[in-house]
Scaffold this motif. Sequence first.
Motif, PDB file in Angstrom:
ATOM      1  N   UNK A  81       0.874  -1.068   0.098  1.00 25.75           N
ATOM      2  CA  UNK A  81       0.007  -0.140   0.068  1.00 25.75           C
ATOM      3  C   UNK A  81       0.773   1.212  -0.010  1.00 25.75           C
ATOM      4  N   UNK A  82       1.806   1.272   0.844  1.00 25.97           N
ATOM      5  CA  UNK A  82       2.822   2.303   1.058  1.00 25.97           C
ATOM      6  C   UNK A  82       3.340   2.838  -0.511  1.00 25.97           C
ATOM      7  N   UNK A  83       3.935   1.700  -0.945  1.00 26.99           N
ATOM      8  CA  UNK A  83       4.626   1.779  -2.366  1.00 26.99           C
ATOM      9  C   UNK A  83       3.619   2.257  -3.430  1.00 26.99           C
ATOM     10  N   UNK A  84       2.179   2.042  -3.194  1.00 32.73           N
ATOM     11  CA  UNK A  84       1.349   2.264  -4.348  1.00 32.73           C
ATOM     12  C   UNK A  84       1.054   3.693  -4.002  1.00 32.73           C
ATOM     13  N   UNK A  85       0.878   4.215  -2.785  1.00 32.06           N
ATOM     14  CA  UNK A  85       0.838   5.671  -2.516  1.00 32.06           C
ATOM     15  C   UNK A  85       1.605   6.735  -3.140  1.00 32.06           C
TER      16      UNK A  85
END
Length: 283
Positions: A81-85
């Motif tokens: 999720x963090x990478x996609x943000x």
Amino acid sequence: MPAIRHRHVEIDGLKVFVREAGDAARPTIVLLPGYPSSTRAYVRLIDRLAASWHVVAIDYPGFGSSDPLPGDPTFDRLADVTGRVIDQLGIGDYAVYMFDFGSPVGFRVALEHDQRVKAVITQNGNAYTDGLGPDMQVLNGWWQDRSVDQESVDWVVSLEGTRHQWLTGAKDPEHIDPEQALADQAVLDLPGRADYMKSLLWDYQTNLERYPAWQAWLRERQPAVLAVWGRHDTFFIPAGAEAYRRDVPEAEVVLLDTGHFAIEEAADEIAGHVDTVLAKTFA
């Protein structure tokens, strides 16, 4: 001093909270928080960096003002999720600031983003068994036998345990804002959130298995590395900072007279070192 902007980014229906400041046309530094804290802990650092850099701080799902993941959380899922943000915000190349949980999240993202990560600033963010301090031994016993040390792990998610996180190793406890622990505990006390965090503490053992891969990435990529560490931290000890030099010989290691949440007592000093590394990296 540029104002901090506050918003949510939606990933698969999850609202992920982001603090952002500075000119987006300038080089970016992404700030990843620790356990059980949120990007609230970074406000003073953001204020000190935003005049020169584009600063983005992300609350993982279930932390701070972000929605929790459905089901049992894992570090793999937090990192995804963090990478996609980061991608959704349109960030290209960037430096990453890793504190505590920020290391296992950040290195997972770094291996995916690879060449985009130009600098690693690790503030008490461990990636070596050398760095595991005495306060990590409770988790180690629990991982070996889940019936062992369960009461101690339950204590970790209590207000007393949260205060311990903030205060451990501090040069002067009066320098640590007590409302930081209260804000973190307010999240931990939400329905189901203590068990959510205990699931992550259980999954933390998977990070030790990943250390060799993260170290190999550092050796191969040779990013700029700043290990700026509170030397009195009882979770991640200074040997963990020094160990980065094994894989990145040019890594800068700075040991400060403070503890785990070093940013509370040494925000100016940390910001100065970060500023120097970013200026060299993005010259």
